[in-house]
Scaffold this active site. Structure first.
Site, short mmCIF file in Angstrom:
data_model
loop_
_atom_site.label_atom_id
_atom_site.label_comp_id
_atom_site.label_asym_id
_atom_site.label_seq_id
_atom_site.Cartn_x
_atom_site.Cartn_y
_atom_site.Cartn_z
N ASP A 249 0.79 -1.22 0.00
CA ASP A 249 0.00 0.00 0.00
C ASP A 249 0.83 1.27 0.00
O ASP A 249 0.30 2.36 0.24
CB ASP A 249 -0.95 -0.01 1.20
CG ASP A 249 -2.11 -0.97 0.99
OD1 ASP A 249 -2.65 -1.00 -0.12
OD2 ASP A 249 -2.45 -1.70 1.93
N ASP B 155 -7.59 -4.72 -4.23
CA ASP B 155 -7.16 -3.37 -3.85
C ASP B 155 -5.82 -2.99 -4.46
O ASP B 155 -5.53 -1.81 -4.68
CB ASP B 155 -7.02 -3.26 -2.32
CG ASP B 155 -8.05 -4.00 -1.52
OD1 ASP B 155 -8.50 -5.08 -1.96
OD2 ASP B 155 -8.39 -3.55 -0.41
#
Length: 403
Positions: free
Chosen positions: A119, A184
């Site tokens: 991320d 994601d």
């Protein structure tokens, strides 16, 4: 300085009350009304944060009603609040927001070297990349490129994929996963595309395309819905399992996962002009907006297949991500339906049912998001990324309507 902040806040509240009162006599423009609202609400947020001696990054509110702050080193949400401040600067052209955005962004400087999770794209993209784009901060370029280099360490060349989660602890260890990839992860590819644009090194672009292609091949069902997790053998690239972590079940359609998919492939098309990516984004759109379990107000339940629909909770974060994606998708298509749908979502989100009153909701803009229902975390609360994509959607709507 404190008196200036208080004065600015009081003036903002006064102006907002005036705008609200005049509304019955003179309908204000949707964009300006919501931009003014966001500036006042986040102005109060800044005032509250600056009572502390250290920089704090709002994330959510816990079950006790206390503010939860993102922590450096592991928290994937770190970039959203700085990113929201950059959007407020862009939307208002007020130098105040630029100063606050710079302060929060540069607090995350060390994150460019973080290789412990995928991320880093969210963290550096929303903060430093937005600062480069909207704040003209040329000195942020090396940070973006270094962050892409850090993200690239998670690329597994034999599997042609970027590994999402580490497998030495937590759920991945418990589930016996070898190389889990979550939908994601598409969102982090923008960092790689931009790193190639900034550096001229095609390595980052090639990794992003490899990941996008492999995800397109293995993550989607025939109806256009996406699995949350696909576990690979990192040596052979074989798909070992398709399952979920945050959805209702392995075969269900987790709402935010569908939002990441439509946003991610629209973004990938922006950089590659690969028709397969655009087609996939359109197919996900059809799945979402022809789904019999989508409420009339277009704010989805946290999972399209959750057991107790229509009594299930909504996920506003999924709606904001989708709306933002649809504004960009509409720019790549002659289909007016995409923008019309985004406008409907934004109108709903800007209503009292989902948008907080000034001074309420711990100064977040939107209510009623769901982080991870199976983990019983962040249930029916405000979330920093719901606000971020709402502000991004306002900016994209403005720019689209300006042509």
């Amino acid at each position: 300085m404190k008196n200036n902040i208080l004065t600015r806040t009081c003036i903002g509240l006064f102006l907002f009350s005036v705008f609200a009162c005049v509304g019955a006599e003179r309908q204000k423009d949707f964009l300006s009304t919501n931009i003014e609202y966001a500036a006042v609400q986040y102005g109060l947020q800044i005032d509250a944060l600056e009572k502390n001696d250290k920089i704090l990054i709002p994330r959510t509110v816990n079950a006790k009603g206390d503010m939860v702050y993102a922590r450096r080193g592991w928290d994937w949400t770190l970039g959203f609040f700085p990113g929201s401040l950059w959007y407020l600067y862009n939307l208002t052209d007020n130098e105040y927001w630029k100063q606050k955005a710079e302060k929060c962004t540069e607090y995350l400087y060390k994150e460019q070297y973080n290789t412990s999770h995928h991320d880093i794209g969210f963290i550096i993209g929303c903060s430093f990349l937005n600062g480069l784009r909207m704040g003209g901060k040329e000195e942020y370029k090396p940070v973006v490129v270094q962050a892409a280099k850090s993200l690239s360490t998670r690329f597994r060349p034999n599997a042609e994929i970027i590994q999402s989660w580490n497998t030495d602890k937590g759920r991945p260890l418990k589930m016996g996963w070898k190389c889990p990839v979550i939908i994601d992860n598409l969102m982090n590819l923008e960092l790689l595309f931009e790193a190639t644009r900034l550096s001229g090194d095609s390595t980052y672009y090639n990794i992003a395309v490899s990941h996008a292609d492999k995800t397109l091949k293995n993550h989607f069902r025939k109806d256009g819905s996406s699995y949350h997790v696909v576990d690979y053998d990192p040596e052979t690239g074989e798909v070992l399992k398709r399952c979920t972590a945050q959805g209702y079940s392995d075969e269900s359609a987790w709402a935010r996962g569908q939002a990441w998919a439509i946003y991610g492939y629209t973004m990938c098309y922006r950089y590659t002009h690969c028709q397969a990516y655009l087609n996939l984004a359109k197919k996900v759109y059809e799945f979402i907006f022809t789904n019999s379990n989508l409420p009339e107000d277009l704010i989805p339940y946290w999972d399209f297949d959750a057991l107790n629909i229509p009594k299930e909770l909504r996920d506003v974060s999924a709606a904001t991500i989708t709306a933002s994606a649809l504004y960009e998708l509409s720019a790549f298509s002659n289909n007016k339906e995409y923008k019309e749908t985004a406008d409907k979502i934004m109108k709903t989100l800007s209503s009292p049912a989902y948008r907080a009153e000034i001074g309420e909701n711990h100064y977040f803009l939107l209510m009623h998001s769901v982080g991870s229902f199976p983990d019983c975390t962040e249930i029916d609360v405000p979330l920093s990324y719901a606000d971020y994509y709402y502000l991004e959607a306002l900016r994209r709507k403005r720019d689209l309507e300006k042509g």
